[in-house]
Design an enzyme around this catalytic site. Sequence first.
Site, PDB file in Angstrom:
ATOM      1  N   HIS A 307     -27.555  55.799  20.493  1.00  0.00           N
ATOM      2  CA  HIS A 307     -27.239  54.380  20.371  1.00  0.00           C
ATOM      3  C   HIS A 307     -26.036  54.076  21.236  1.00  0.00           C
ATOM      4  O   HIS A 307     -25.117  54.895  21.336  1.00  0.00           O
ATOM      5  CB  HIS A 307     -26.945  54.002  18.907  1.00  0.00           C
ATOM      6  N   ASP A 364     -34.586  52.853  14.481  1.00  0.00           N
ATOM      7  CA  ASP A 364     -36.018  52.907  14.787  1.00  0.00           C
ATOM      8  C   ASP A 364     -36.665  54.247  14.466  1.00  0.00           C
ATOM      9  O   ASP A 364     -37.880  54.375  14.565  1.00  0.00           O
ATOM     10  CB  ASP A 364     -36.238  52.590  16.277  1.00  0.00           C
TER      11      ASP A 364
HETATM   12  N1  CMC Z   1     -32.866  61.652  24.206  1.00  0.00           N
HETATM   13  C1  CMC Z   1     -32.275  62.509  25.085  1.00  0.00           C
HETATM   14  N2  CMC Z   1     -31.099  62.264  25.700  1.00  0.00           N
HETATM   15  C2  CMC Z   1     -30.502  61.098  25.425  1.00  0.00           C
HETATM   16  C3  CMC Z   1     -31.048  60.166  24.534  1.00  0.00           C
HETATM   17  C4  CMC Z   1     -32.282  60.469  23.918  1.00  0.00           C
HETATM   18  N3  CMC Z   1     -32.839  59.618  23.066  1.00  0.00           N
HETATM   19  N4  CMC Z   1     -30.233  59.084  24.464  1.00  0.00           N
HETATM   20  C5  CMC Z   1     -29.198  59.344  25.283  1.00  0.00           C
HETATM   21  N5  CMC Z   1     -29.356  60.561  25.868  1.00  0.00           N
HETATM   22  C6  CMC Z   1     -28.400  61.211  26.781  1.00  0.00           C
HETATM   23  C7  CMC Z   1     -28.448  60.607  28.157  1.00  0.00           C
HETATM   24  O1  CMC Z   1     -29.386  61.268  28.981  1.00  0.00           O
HETATM   25  C8  CMC Z   1     -27.028  60.802  28.625  1.00  0.00           C
HETATM   26  O2  CMC Z   1     -26.873  62.141  28.979  1.00  0.00           O
HETATM   27  P1  CMC Z   1     -25.855  62.562  30.162  1.00  0.00           P
HETATM   28  O3  CMC Z   1     -24.486  62.163  29.695  1.00  0.00           O
HETATM   29  O4  CMC Z   1     -26.042  64.026  30.325  1.00  0.00           O
HETATM   30  O5  CMC Z   1     -26.295  61.789  31.368  1.00  0.00           O
HETATM   31  C9  CMC Z   1     -26.205  60.584  27.354  1.00  0.00           C
HETATM   32  O6  CMC Z   1     -27.081  60.950  26.287  1.00  0.00           O
HETATM   33  C10 CMC Z   1     -25.738  59.134  27.150  1.00  0.00           C
HETATM   34  O7  CMC Z   1     -26.883  58.289  27.190  1.00  0.00           O
HETATM   35  P2  CMC Z   1     -26.936  56.863  27.866  1.00  0.00           P
HETATM   36  O8  CMC Z   1     -28.337  56.560  28.253  1.00  0.00           O
HETATM   37  O9  CMC Z   1     -25.898  56.774  28.943  1.00  0.00           O
HETATM   38  O10 CMC Z   1     -26.457  55.969  26.661  1.00  0.00           O
HETATM   39  P3  CMC Z   1     -26.674  54.409  26.541  1.00  0.00           P
HETATM   40  O11 CMC Z   1     -25.640  53.929  25.620  1.00  0.00           O
HETATM   41  O12 CMC Z   1     -26.761  53.790  27.888  1.00  0.00           O
HETATM   42  O13 CMC Z   1     -28.139  54.271  25.882  1.00  0.00           O
HETATM   43  C11 CMC Z   1     -29.898  54.190  24.294  1.00  0.00           C
HETATM   44  C12 CMC Z   1     -28.374  54.086  24.536  1.00  0.00           C
HETATM   45  C13 CMC Z   1     -30.204  53.748  22.874  1.00  0.00           C
HETATM   46  C14 CMC Z   1     -30.630  53.256  25.278  1.00  0.00           C
HETATM   47  C15 CMC Z   1     -30.338  55.661  24.516  1.00  0.00           C
HETATM   48  O14 CMC Z   1     -29.694  56.490  23.587  1.00  0.00           O
HETATM   49  C16 CMC Z   1     -31.848  55.826  24.416  1.00  0.00           C
HETATM   50  O15 CMC Z   1     -32.541  55.645  25.409  1.00  0.00           O
HETATM   51  N6  CMC Z   1     -32.404  56.176  23.208  1.00  0.00           N
HETATM   52  C17 CMC Z   1     -33.832  56.264  23.006  1.00  0.00           C
HETATM   53  C18 CMC Z   1     -34.417  54.885  22.807  1.00  0.00           C
HETATM   54  C19 CMC Z   1     -34.093  54.319  21.445  1.00  0.00           C
HETATM   55  O16 CMC Z   1     -34.242  54.975  20.420  1.00  0.00           O
HETATM   56  N7  CMC Z   1     -33.702  53.036  21.434  1.00  0.00           N
HETATM   57  C20 CMC Z   1     -33.397  52.299  20.183  1.00  0.00           C
HETATM   58  C21 CMC Z   1     -31.936  51.989  20.064  1.00  0.00           C
HETATM   59  S1  CMC Z   1     -31.458  51.416  18.434  1.00  0.00           S
HETATM   60  C22 CMC Z   1     -32.307  49.940  18.147  1.00  0.00           C
HETATM   61  C23 CMC Z   1     -32.188  48.897  19.175  1.00  0.00           C
HETATM   62  O17 CMC Z   1     -31.216  48.775  19.907  1.00  0.00           O
HETATM   63  O18 CMC Z   1     -33.113  48.112  19.256  1.00  0.00           O
END
Ligand code: CMC
Length: 428
Positions: A307, A364
């Site tokens: 998140h 989710d």
């Molecule tokens: N699986 C594997 N690696 C992950 C995941 C995941 N679900 N989420 C983040 N990471 C890694 C990412 O690759 C990065 O690694 P590194 O630092 O080595 O490059 C690190 O963790 C930070 O991730 P980020 O993408 O920079 O973080 P963000 O704040 O931009 O993204 C997020 C947040 C929710 C989009 C992301 O965690 C994600 O894609 N999660 C899966 C999709 C999901 O479940 N979304 C629902 C969110 S909650 C409800 C809502 O908002 O609607």
Amino acid sequence: MPDIAKLQIGENVYEFPLVKGTENEVGIDIKTLRSTTNGVITIDPGFKNTGSCESAITFLDGEKGILRYRGFAIEELAEKASFLEVAYALIFGELPTKEQLEKFHTDIKSKSVVDDDVRKILEAFPKSAHPMGILSSLTSALTAFNPSSVNVDSEEEMYNAIVKILGKFPVLVAWTMRKKSGLPLNYGSKSSGYVENVMKMMFEEPNEEYIINPIIKDALDKLLILHADHEQNCSTSTVRIAGSSHAGLFASLSAGISALWGPLHGGANQAVLEMLEAIKADGGDTKKYMAKAKDKNDPFRLMGFGHRVYKNFDPRATIIKKAADEVLKDLGVEDPILEIARGLEQEALNDPYFVDRKLYPNVDFYSGIIYRAMGIPVEMFTVMFALGRLPGWIAQWKEMRLNKEPIGRPRQIYTGENLRPFQSIEKR
Ligand code: CMC
């Protein structure tokens, strides 16, 4: 804590006031940055460090796993309040009295009829259309049947627009599902509660009286409350930014629905279930998928994990996980993917990749398992999220308009070609 922040660019030092919230969050007010520094701006892709507004609606502390609507803890609201009470509190700032709630519900019901021509628009969609695309289109179509824009300075007009959308939106939600399932469109009944009527409209068969299952009703109420607002997330920011051009409420909501659809946001609930099913079909080897999620050359992400704001735990996920256990038990449903979900969570909680990056199950991760146990088709999951988020979007849109916020218009640092002469097509 000092009152100002200093920024030095070369020899020059600039001062900016600090803004403090009621929960002691601190922001640097850089409104004068560009004008005082001769054109310098900030760059913050994804707005990871940027506050877009001051807001009195929802408080979230991602480090401590706190979520409050209008000062009320999410745990308490999920346990004790109804979705409509929560919607009222989000939109108007206070929990309603009994009389206020009754009037609110009566007004919503009185505005729930959707122009019958909307059926024709719905008919034109192929059955294969994704319900989120249909919902966004129909919400946008409502503007055609309610063309006058809200005069936000009129409390009455604002109130009417709010009860109108709260009345009509569940009808659109139910109709998108009935379109898929082939059931005739219906309206439920005015004598039912708000959430009961949503269920009635979604599930009632034409030749059978629909009996509300209280377990499903309570679970749905809870799920809708948990999704009702989440401060400046992707879809809410979209609603606020669309509305900042003075686009109407319904048009702004339609933009928010489109933003919610993506799998990194609301679309994750569908993606989680599909992921769990894929793991099951692949023999239930969770370790293989954990490895894929950690492999930087593999685009696979563990859906329902991570998140932007929560870096400890998502309090909504904690409530939903418990609810999933209870609802499935109460309904006598045994869903093998619940075991897979639990297994993945356990592995992730003990895996340095996830621990170091503070990746925990989000709202989710378990919600889809409950939706499925309720008989809601997978493609409808994100639509259910939209139904829950509706009061939050409305509250945020209203706050933005009443605060007379300026049009949302970020800047950029241009990295393209410098001025060059035009070449006629023969010379290229
Ligand atoms: N699986 C594997 N690696 C992950 C995941 C995941 N679900 N989420 C983040 N990471 C890694 C990412 O690759 C990065 O690694 P590194 O630092 O080595 O490059 C690190 O963790 C930070 O991730 P980020 O993408 O920079 O973080 P963000 O704040 O931009 O993204 C997020 C947040 C929710 C989009 C992301 O965690 C994600 O894609 N999660 C899966 C999709 C999901 O479940 N979304 C629902 C969110 S909650 C409800 C809502 O908002 O609607």
